[in-house]
Scaffold this motif. Structure first.
Motif, PDB file in Angstrom:
ATOM      1  N   TYR A   1       0.541  -0.067   5.446  1.00 56.14           N
ATOM      2  CA  TYR A   1       0.189   0.192   6.843  1.00 56.14           C
ATOM      3  C   TYR A   1      -1.301  -0.065   7.014  1.00 56.14           C
ATOM      4  CZ  TYR A   1       4.388   2.981   6.150  1.00 56.14           C
ATOM      5  OH  TYR A   1       5.646   3.409   5.817  1.00 56.14           O
ATOM      6  N   LYS A   2      -1.696  -0.512   8.188  1.00 55.73           N
ATOM      7  CA  LYS A   2      -3.106  -0.697   8.498  1.00 55.73           C
ATOM      8  C   LYS A   2      -3.506   0.358   9.531  1.00 55.73           C
ATOM      9  CE  LYS A   2      -3.079  -5.558   7.448  1.00 55.73           C
ATOM     10  NZ  LYS A   2      -3.247  -6.905   7.913  1.00 55.73           N
ATOM     11  N   PHE A   3      -4.797   0.649   9.568  1.00 54.96           N
ATOM     12  CA  PHE A   3      -5.298   1.576  10.574  1.00 54.96           C
ATOM     13  C   PHE A   3      -6.735   1.235  10.922  1.00 54.96           C
ATOM     14  CE2 PHE A   3      -7.000   3.499   6.780  1.00 54.96           C
ATOM     15  CZ  PHE A   3      -8.226   4.020   7.188  1.00 54.96           C
ATOM     16  N   SER A   4      -7.140   1.653  12.078  1.00 49.93           N
ATOM     17  CA  SER A   4      -8.551   1.664  12.450  1.00 49.93           C
ATOM     18  C   SER A   4      -8.783   2.986  13.160  1.00 49.93           C
ATOM     19  CB  SER A   4      -8.920   0.472  13.332  1.00 49.93           C
ATOM     20  OG  SER A   4      -8.177   0.487  14.523  1.00 49.93           O
TER      21      SER A   4
ATOM     22  N   SER B   1      -0.365   1.575  11.703  1.00 53.29           N
ATOM     23  CA  SER B   1       0.349   0.452  12.303  1.00 53.29           C
ATOM     24  C   SER B   1       1.791   0.422  11.804  1.00 53.29           C
ATOM     25  CB  SER B   1      -0.331  -0.864  11.908  1.00 53.29           C
ATOM     26  OG  SER B   1      -0.124  -1.112  10.514  1.00 53.29           O
ATOM     27  N   THR B   2       2.542  -0.558  12.261  1.00 49.61           N
ATOM     28  CA  THR B   2       3.875  -0.819  11.730  1.00 49.61           C
ATOM     29  C   THR B   2       3.737  -1.158  10.250  1.00 49.61           C
ATOM     30  OG1 THR B   2       4.544  -1.720  13.851  1.00 49.61           O
ATOM     31  CG2 THR B   2       5.918  -2.285  11.965  1.00 49.61           C
ATOM     32  N   GLY B   3       4.617  -0.610   9.437  1.00 53.24           N
ATOM     33  CA  GLY B   3       4.546  -0.862   8.000  1.00 53.24           C
ATOM     34  C   GLY B   3       5.093  -2.226   7.642  1.00 53.24           C
ATOM     35  N   GLU B   4       4.537  -2.798   6.587  1.00 54.89           N
ATOM     36  CA  GLU B   4       5.017  -4.074   6.060  1.00 54.89           C
ATOM     37  C   GLU B   4       5.632  -3.810   4.694  1.00 54.89           C
ATOM     38  OE1 GLU B   4       3.029  -8.148   4.492  1.00 54.89           O
ATOM     39  OE2 GLU B   4       2.336  -7.408   6.443  1.00 54.89           O
ATOM     40  N   LEU B   5       6.913  -4.099   4.552  1.00 57.07           N
ATOM     41  CA  LEU B   5       7.651  -3.844   3.325  1.00 57.07           C
ATOM     42  C   LEU B   5       7.519  -5.021   2.370  1.00 57.07           C
ATOM     43  CD1 LEU B   5       9.681  -2.018   1.778  1.00 57.07           C
ATOM     44  CD2 LEU B   5      11.498  -3.303   2.914  1.00 57.07           C
ATOM     45  N   THR B   6       7.165  -4.709   1.131  1.00 59.41           N
ATOM     46  CA  THR B   6       7.166  -5.726   0.081  1.00 59.41           C
ATOM     47  C   THR B   6       8.035  -5.210  -1.059  1.00 59.41           C
ATOM     48  OG1 THR B   6       5.179  -4.827  -0.951  1.00 59.41           O
ATOM     49  CG2 THR B   6       4.854  -6.585   0.627  1.00 59.41           C
ATOM     50  N   ARG B   7       8.823  -6.100  -1.650  1.00 57.85           N
ATOM     51  CA  ARG B   7       9.666  -5.757  -2.799  1.00 57.85           C
ATOM     52  C   ARG B   7       9.260  -6.630  -3.968  1.00 57.85           C
ATOM     53  NH1 ARG B   7      15.299  -3.846  -0.962  1.00 57.85           N
ATOM     54  NH2 ARG B   7      14.983  -3.529   1.250  1.00 57.85           N
TER      55      ARG B   7
ATOM     56  N   PHE C   1     -19.090   4.331  14.341  1.00 56.72           N
ATOM     57  CA  PHE C   1     -18.650   3.104  13.696  1.00 56.72           C
ATOM     58  C   PHE C   1     -17.125   3.114  13.633  1.00 56.72           C
ATOM     59  CE2 PHE C   1     -19.188   6.160  10.272  1.00 56.72           C
ATOM     60  CZ  PHE C   1     -18.088   5.959   9.463  1.00 56.72           C
ATOM     61  N   LEU C   2     -16.561   1.972  13.308  1.00 58.56           N
ATOM     62  CA  LEU C   2     -15.116   1.829  13.200  1.00 58.56           C
ATOM     63  C   LEU C   2     -14.718   1.848  11.733  1.00 58.56           C
ATOM     64  CD1 LEU C   2     -12.482   1.407  14.781  1.00 58.56           C
ATOM     65  CD2 LEU C   2     -12.806  -1.044  14.433  1.00 58.56           C
ATOM     66  N   ALA C   3     -13.988   2.873  11.321  1.00 56.18           N
ATOM     67  CA  ALA C   3     -13.432   2.937   9.966  1.00 56.18           C
ATOM     68  C   ALA C   3     -12.094   2.210  10.002  1.00 56.18           C
ATOM     69  CB  ALA C   3     -13.231   4.388   9.549  1.00 56.18           C
ATOM     70  N   TYR C   4     -11.787   1.485   8.947  1.00 54.02           N
ATOM     71  CA  TYR C   4     -10.500   0.806   8.902  1.00 54.02           C
ATOM     72  C   TYR C   4     -10.048   0.619   7.457  1.00 54.02           C
ATOM     73  CZ  TYR C   4     -12.980  -3.508   7.765  1.00 54.02           C
ATOM     74  OH  TYR C   4     -13.758  -4.464   7.150  1.00 54.02           O
ATOM     75  N   GLY C   5      -8.782   0.286   7.318  1.00 53.02           N
ATOM     76  CA  GLY C   5      -8.272   0.053   5.981  1.00 53.02           C
ATOM     77  C   GLY C   5      -6.769  -0.070   5.943  1.00 53.02           C
ATOM     78  N   ARG C   6      -6.256   0.014   4.705  1.00 50.81           N
ATOM     79  CA  ARG C   6      -4.817  -0.087   4.447  1.00 50.81           C
ATOM     80  C   ARG C   6      -4.379   1.120   3.640  1.00 50.81           C
ATOM     81  NH1 ARG C   6      -4.876  -5.865   1.746  1.00 50.81           N
ATOM     82  NH2 ARG C   6      -6.418  -4.693   0.615  1.00 50.81           N
ATOM     83  N   ILE C   7      -3.178   1.571   3.942  1.00 43.75           N
ATOM     84  CA  ILE C   7      -2.568   2.657   3.177  1.00 43.75           C
ATOM     85  C   ILE C   7      -1.244   2.138   2.650  1.00 43.75           C
ATOM     86  CG2 ILE C   7      -1.542   4.948   3.324  1.00 43.75           C
ATOM     87  CD1 ILE C   7      -3.682   5.637   5.372  1.00 43.75           C
TER      88      ILE C   7
END
Length: 143
Positions: A104-107, A81-87, A26-32
């Motif tokens: 960051y996202k990953f699969s 993945s490429t990180g997305e910066l939030t302030r 299966f494909l595990a995915y998520g956000r860190i």
């Protein structure tokens, strides 16, 4: 008799098993997410979304490997993945502090699923999740 044989054949055909009797992968995915506070918010590393994580023991950034383990054995993996910066401004009493986070996202394809304890390994951080959590997407906050 034909109805029973057809029903049994349909049940076996739809059962999620591979040729050796094991469950299919299966494909595990998520956000860190990694939180950034204080004077680190305005550094050049933060602007490039490179976040230092004490929990992971590394600078978390694009391309860092993610390993999915089952009972301590690697069964899948991928990269961030490429990180997305939030302030954001954080109110503490009458003062305003700035905080930031890199998300960051990953699969990660899991090729050898089974019963047991799954962990998502990022650097030194090893966080437990169920198979259902990994299939449905996880949110992992590192500090």
């Amino acid at each position: 008799l034909l109805v029973i044989i057809a029903a049994a054949g349909t049940h076996l055909a739809l059962k999620p098993r591979g040729p050796d009797g094991q469950q299919d992968g299966f494909l595990a995915y998520g956000r860190i997410s990694v939180a950034i506070f204080g004077s680190d918010v305005n550094t050049p590393q933060t602007k490039r979304c490179i976040a230092s994580s004490v929990q992971a023991g590394i600078d978390v950034r694009q391309g860092i490997p993610i390993v999915i383990s089952l009972d301590g054995r690697a069964v899948g993996g991928g990269d961030l993945s490429t990180g997305e910066l939030t302030r954001e401004a954080i109110q503490r009493g009458h003062s305003e502090l700035w905080g930031a986070s890199c998300e960051y996202k990953f699969s990660a394809p899991v090729t050898r699923p089974g019963e047991g304890r799954y962990t998502v390994d990022v650097g030194e951080a090893k966080v437990a999740f169920s198979m259902d959590d990994l299939r449905n997407g996880i949110d992992l906050n590192l500090s």
